[in-house]
Design a protein around this motif. Structure first.
Motif, short mmCIF file in Angstrom:
data_model
loop_
_atom_site.label_atom_id
_atom_site.label_comp_id
_atom_site.label_asym_id
_atom_site.label_seq_id
_atom_site.Cartn_x
_atom_site.Cartn_y
_atom_site.Cartn_z
N LEU A 171 0.83 -1.21 0.00
CA LEU A 171 0.00 0.00 0.00
C LEU A 171 0.86 1.26 0.00
O LEU A 171 0.57 2.23 -0.71
CB LEU A 171 -0.92 0.00 1.22
N LEU A 172 1.92 1.25 0.81
CA LEU A 172 2.79 2.43 0.83
C LEU A 172 3.49 2.60 -0.51
O LEU A 172 3.68 3.72 -0.98
CB LEU A 172 3.83 2.32 1.95
N TRP A 173 3.85 1.47 -1.11
CA TRP A 173 4.48 1.54 -2.43
C TRP A 173 3.51 2.18 -3.44
O TRP A 173 3.89 3.03 -4.24
CB TRP A 173 4.88 0.14 -2.88
N GLY A 174 2.23 1.76 -3.40
CA GLY A 174 1.23 2.36 -4.28
C GLY A 174 1.00 3.82 -3.97
O GLY A 174 0.83 4.65 -4.87
N PHE A 175 1.01 4.16 -2.67
CA PHE A 175 0.83 5.55 -2.25
C PHE A 175 1.97 6.41 -2.79
O PHE A 175 1.75 7.50 -3.35
CB PHE A 175 0.82 5.59 -0.72
N LEU A 176 3.19 5.92 -2.67
CA LEU A 176 4.35 6.66 -3.18
C LEU A 176 4.30 6.80 -4.69
O LEU A 176 4.65 7.85 -5.25
CB LEU A 176 5.65 5.95 -2.78
N SER A 177 3.85 5.75 -5.36
CA SER A 177 3.78 5.79 -6.83
C SER A 177 2.85 6.90 -7.30
O SER A 177 3.17 7.65 -8.23
CB SER A 177 3.28 4.45 -7.37
N VAL A 178 1.69 7.03 -6.62
CA VAL A 178 0.74 8.08 -7.00
C VAL A 178 1.32 9.46 -6.71
O VAL A 178 1.23 10.38 -7.53
CB VAL A 178 -0.60 7.89 -6.25
N LEU A 179 1.95 9.62 -5.52
CA LEU A 179 2.54 10.91 -5.17
C LEU A 179 3.60 11.32 -6.19
O LEU A 179 3.60 12.45 -6.69
CB LEU A 179 3.17 10.85 -3.78
N PHE A 180 4.51 10.40 -6.49
CA PHE A 180 5.59 10.73 -7.42
C PHE A 180 5.05 10.95 -8.83
O PHE A 180 5.53 11.81 -9.55
CB PHE A 180 6.65 9.62 -7.42
N HIS A 181 4.04 10.15 -9.21
CA HIS A 181 3.48 10.31 -10.55
C HIS A 181 2.83 11.68 -10.70
O HIS A 181 3.02 12.37 -11.71
CB HIS A 181 2.46 9.22 -10.82
N ASP A 182 2.06 12.10 -9.68
CA ASP A 182 1.31 13.35 -9.79
C ASP A 182 2.17 14.58 -9.53
O ASP A 182 1.84 15.67 -10.02
CB ASP A 182 0.13 13.34 -8.82
N VAL A 183 3.24 14.45 -8.76
CA VAL A 183 4.09 15.60 -8.47
C VAL A 183 5.30 15.63 -9.40
O VAL A 183 5.54 16.63 -10.10
CB VAL A 183 4.56 15.58 -7.00
N ALA A 184 6.04 14.53 -9.41
CA ALA A 184 7.27 14.51 -10.21
C ALA A 184 6.98 14.57 -11.71
O ALA A 184 7.75 15.11 -12.49
CB ALA A 184 8.08 13.27 -9.88
N GLU A 185 5.82 14.01 -12.13
CA GLU A 185 5.51 14.00 -13.55
C GLU A 185 4.54 15.10 -13.95
O GLU A 185 4.04 15.11 -15.08
CB GLU A 185 4.96 12.63 -13.95
N ALA A 186 4.28 16.03 -13.02
CA ALA A 186 3.39 17.15 -13.35
C ALA A 186 3.95 17.97 -14.50
O ALA A 186 3.22 18.44 -15.38
CB ALA A 186 3.17 18.03 -12.11
N VAL A 187 5.27 18.13 -14.48
CA VAL A 187 5.92 18.90 -15.55
C VAL A 187 5.75 18.20 -16.89
O VAL A 187 5.40 18.83 -17.90
CB VAL A 187 7.41 19.09 -15.23
N ALA A 188 5.99 16.90 -16.91
CA ALA A 188 5.84 16.15 -18.15
C ALA A 188 4.41 16.20 -18.65
O ALA A 188 4.13 16.30 -19.86
CB ALA A 188 6.27 14.69 -17.93
#
Length: 264
Positions: free
Chosen positions: A62-79
């Motif tokens: 669950l934490l892995w999935g939580f981190l994936s969403v956070l990084f996807h939505d924040v880190a990939e916001a620029v992309a």
């Protein structure tokens, strides 16, 4: 006071915009949610026959999935902005970058928590897990507090798509891989080689997992988790300003070298 209210309204507008984008691709979001549920169940089955082991693995997943969403939505916001063709308009708009990033981060945290809650409920039904002795309130507080640290790391990772339009978004997954390796997502950090353990000690994921597992498996209270909470608050207070400063420097570099264009 009026200025603060204006900036808060502007941040809220980015949250609403992202939920509208989420609704536009709700079909694909449903597919990814099902994928995550299946993946979590698969990992939980490794501990079949031992309910405590199953919950231990599910928490890590669950934490892995939580981190994936956070990084996807924040880190990939620029992309994402670059793909939509709105990045130049967004970055040239008369709005503080802090306001823009707060909006992005708030959406990421809210969506990640909602998504994780759905997965926990459905996976709990699959394994017939009882949470009657778990401290769900403490685990929710831990995940909210730890979000600040992960968002700071996400802001640092977000510079990669700025610096490399072609490969930056994929490179952001390196941060997730490092957290997966050193934080004890699926195993206790004591099994790590001695030269990797210092990285485990500075990873917010280590303290997040330890605190959530204690809350769900041992019914630990907020007072019991005070040590881990203090560390997560300190790392969050350090990583958020560091992430904002690094993102600002990367944005200046990207503007000077013409890397905001969709073609790079």
């Amino acid at each position: 006071m009026n200025r603060i209210a204006q900036e808060l309204n502007a941040s809220f507008a980015f949250v609403i915009r992202n939920f509208h984008l989420l609704r536009r691709y709700i079909g694909w979001e449903s597919v990814f949610l099902i994928y995550t549920i299946v993946n979590t169940i698969t990992i939980g089955l490794i501990g079949w026959g031992d309910p405590e082991k199953i919950l231990y693995l599910i928490i890590g997943s669950l934490l892995w999935g939580f981190l994936s969403v956070l990084f996807h939505d924040v880190a990939e916001a620029v992309a994402w902005e670059r793909w939509e063709g709105t990045i130049e308009y967004t970055f040239m708009a008369p709005i503080y970058r802090f306001t823009y990033l707060i909006g992005q981060c708030t959406f990421a945290v809210v969506y990640a928590i909602l998504r994780s809650a759905i997965i926990l409920v459905l996976v709990g039904i699959f394994f017939n897990i009882s949470f009657s002795r778990a401290n769900l309130t403490a685990s929710l507080i831990i995940i909210i507090i730890s979000s600040f640290s992960f968002l700071g790391m996400g802001l640092i990772a977000a510079i990669l798509p700025l610096l490399s339009p072609e490969k930056g978004a994929q490179a952001a997954h390196i941060f997730q891989a490092v957290i997966l390796l050193v934080s004890g997502v699926y195993y206790d950090v004591s099994v790590l080689p001695s030269w990797l353990r210092p990285l485990s000690a500075i990873s917010p994921g280590t303290y997040t997992l330890r605190a959530i597992r204690r809350a769900l498996l041992e019914n630990a209270s907020i007072r019991d988790l005070a040590g881990d909470i203090a560390i997560l608050l300190i790392t969050g207070a350090m990583l958020i300003p560091a992430g904002l400063w690094i993102f600002n420097r990367a944005e200046i570099y990207a503007k000077k070298h013409g890397k905001l264009k969709r073609s790079g």
